[in-house]
Structures are given as C-alpha cells and as structure tokens.
Design an enzyme around this catalytic site. Structure first.
Site: not given
Ligand code: ADE
Ligand code: ZN
Length: 339
Positions: A19, A21, A199, A202
């Site tokens: 995970h 970005h 996602h 969160e």
C-alpha cells in the site's frame, strides 16, 4: 527487547510493501528540484517550510497538500525520478517486492498525458527490477471524489497499457464517496482482467468495507481500520482471509488513531485477520517501511514472532505467484531461524 535489537531485526528482515502511493513518496528536496526544473511555483519555498506544512487534522487536509505537491510533475523524467527515488530508498530497507498505486487523474486533469505518467513510472520500476532486484505490481487508482464518468474515461485510457497494470484501486476523500459510486467501473475493470482493491474504512464506516467486498468484489482492503467496530465483518474478513493493508504512521498523522498504542493491528491479528504493515505516503507521514514496523512494534510491544508473522503476511497477501510467495516466505523463515 532492547530497542537496538528490535531496530536491527526490523531493518534486516526481508519484506513486501502493498500500500504505497507513488505521489506520496515525493520528498521536499526532490519536489523543489523538479519545481525549479519545470519553472513551477510552489506555495512553500524551502524544505523546512514544506515539512512544517505537514501537520494534518484529517485525510482531507493531507490530500489538499498532496495534490498540490503533485502539480509540479510534468515530464516522463519527473515520474521516473520520483519512482526511482522511492525504489532506491526501500532497497536500503530490505523491501523485496512492492505493489504501487498511481493516481492518473491527478495528472491527466491538469493536461499531463496518461502515457507520460505511466511511461516514467514503468521505466523506473523495470530498472528497479533489473538493477535492484525489486519485483513489483502496478495499481491504477481512481479518485473517488471525482465522478464515475471520469473513472470510466481513465479506464479507457489505461487499456493500451493493460500489460503494465495489474490492478485498479480506489482512493482520495472517502466519506461521502462510498464504493457503490464505482460499482459499474469496477465491474468493467474486472471484466477487462484487472484485479481490484479499494481504500475502505480509513475514515469511512464499516458499511463501506461491506460495499467494497460485496459490490466492488475486491481482493484486498486498503486500510480497513474501522472493521474493528463490526463483529460480523471481522468474522467475514477472518474466515475469507481477506488481506488488509494497514498503515500505522499514516493513521497516526491523519488522526485515524490518537496514539499508535490504540492501533487495532494486534486485536486484528488476535482475531486471525490477514493484516499487513505499509507506509501509504511515506514522504508526508514521517517514515517508510522500517519506521512503520518500528513505530508499531514499540507502541504495542510486538515480539519477533509477531513481526515475522506480519512480514510473512505481506508476501501472502501480495500478487506474486504461489511459487514466488513460497520462495520469499522461505527467506523470511530462514532469517528468523538464524537471528
Ligand atoms: N491518497 C493517498 N493517500 C491516501 C489515503 N491515505 N487515503 C485515501 N487516499 C489517499
Ligand atoms: Zn492509501
């Protein structure tokens, strides 16, 4: 365990990151260098000013700064340099395998072509594979604050690069943008042969995790912290061994948890969930993989056995082939036995 022993154990154990970005690896030094190269103004003119701005009350405050930083990325070389910097960094952290998100709409919406973005990232990933021996998968993430039509357009743009892209994901502002908004885009993505992740949970409620599972039919949940509030969901995640890619330092910096001592990772392990440790946006949250492992290990008094379990989970939950997984898990076992 002495802090120095723990640190060394974490630094040397072979691991995978699932995970991450790529836009979230943009370190202030490189941002200023690329901004100058492209004659782009940025709001903060020094490394110190940029770092001071990295204080967030929630996900949206972070996203506003993260998208602003990404604005200076223009050329293929910029995307190459960004990706290469990340790979050299994690090479020093004994990361053997990465599964990387990129957000095409962040760039195509300001006139940078899809091909510029993906060519730069792909060339760096290939160089990383050959020169640093880091294997990889690439995940194209849709921005959930944008509409379905924009996601469909992005999916179309990605099709000529299908061989380079392993999966699609869903990120950006979660609350108010449930997975259901993208049910049809994900159906089309699966039909085209992409793996799917999202996602969920969160900041958003457990219902968003149910939707990601049942409507988007994801193979992994990114974050998923708020599953802890829903007993039935925890049972489902455990029984299906659905992986969760947790990001401890991100959760701390975005106030998903008040303190790492309150992080749900151990409770989830105790309930037999397949959880992993990841860095999310390391340039913004104060740490790459080793810092994330160390932070959580210290806060929750993790044993070497628990750390080894988490590391093995990172390979189990990856998209490597079964034989590649076995080979990497053997390496981890060997490391643990000889420690
Ligand atoms: N984009 C980059 N980091 C993100 C995060 N933690 N949550 C949602 N979208 C993101
Ligand atoms: Zn993320």
């Amino acid at each position: 365990m002495a802090d120095s022993t723990l640190k060394e154990f974490i630094e040397n154990i072979p691991k995978a990151e699932l995970h991450l970005h790529i836009e979230g690896t943009f370190e202030p030094e490189l941002m200023i260098k690329i901004a100058e190269r492209n004659n782009k103004k940025i709001k903060y003119s020094s490394v110190e000013e940029l770092k001071r701005a990295y204080s967030f009350k929630n996900l949206q405050e972070f996203l506003d700064i993260y998208y602003e930083g990404a604005n200076v990325l223009i050329t293929e070389e910029d995307f190459y340099d960004l990706t290469w910097a990340y790979l050299t960094k994690i090479h020093q952290q004994n990361v053997l395998h990465v599964e990387i998100f990129f957000d095409p709409q962040t760039h195509t919406d300001r006139g940078v072509s899809f091909s510029t973005v993906i060519n730069g990232i792909y060339k760096a990933l290939e160089d990383g594979r050959q020169r640093l021996n880091i294997s990889y998968k690439l995940i194209m993430s849709f921005l959930r604050h944008l509409d379905e039509a924009s996601a469909f357009k992005t999916l179309e743009e990605a099709l000529p690069y299908k061989e380079w892209i392993d999966g699609v994901g869903l990120d950006s502002s979660e609350v108010g943008n449930p997975p259901s908004k993208f049910e049809r885009v994900f159906a089309k993505s699966r039909e085209k042969g992409f793996k799917v992740v999202a996602h969920a949970g969160e900041e958003g409620p457990p219902e968003y995790i149910w939707e990601a599972l049942d409507l988007l039919k994801v193979e992994r949940i990114d974050h998923g912290n708020r599953a802890i509030e829903d007993h039935l969901l925890m049972k489902r995640l455990a029984e299906s061994q659905m992986p969760l890619t947790l990001c401890p330092l991100s959760n701390l910096e975005l106030k998903v948890v008040k303190d790492l001592k309150e992080h749900p990772i151990v409770k989830m392990m105790d309930k037999n969930l397949l959880v992993t440790v990841n860095s999310d946006d390391p340039a913004y949250f104060g740490g790459y993989m080793n810092e994330n492992y160390l932070g959580i290990a210290k806060a929750l008094n993790l044993t070497k056995i628990q750390i080894t379990e988490l590391v093995k989970n990172s390979f189990k939950a990856s998209w490597l082939s079964d034989s590649e997984k076995e080979e990497k898990i053997d390496l981890v076992n060997h490391y643990f036995q000889n420690d």
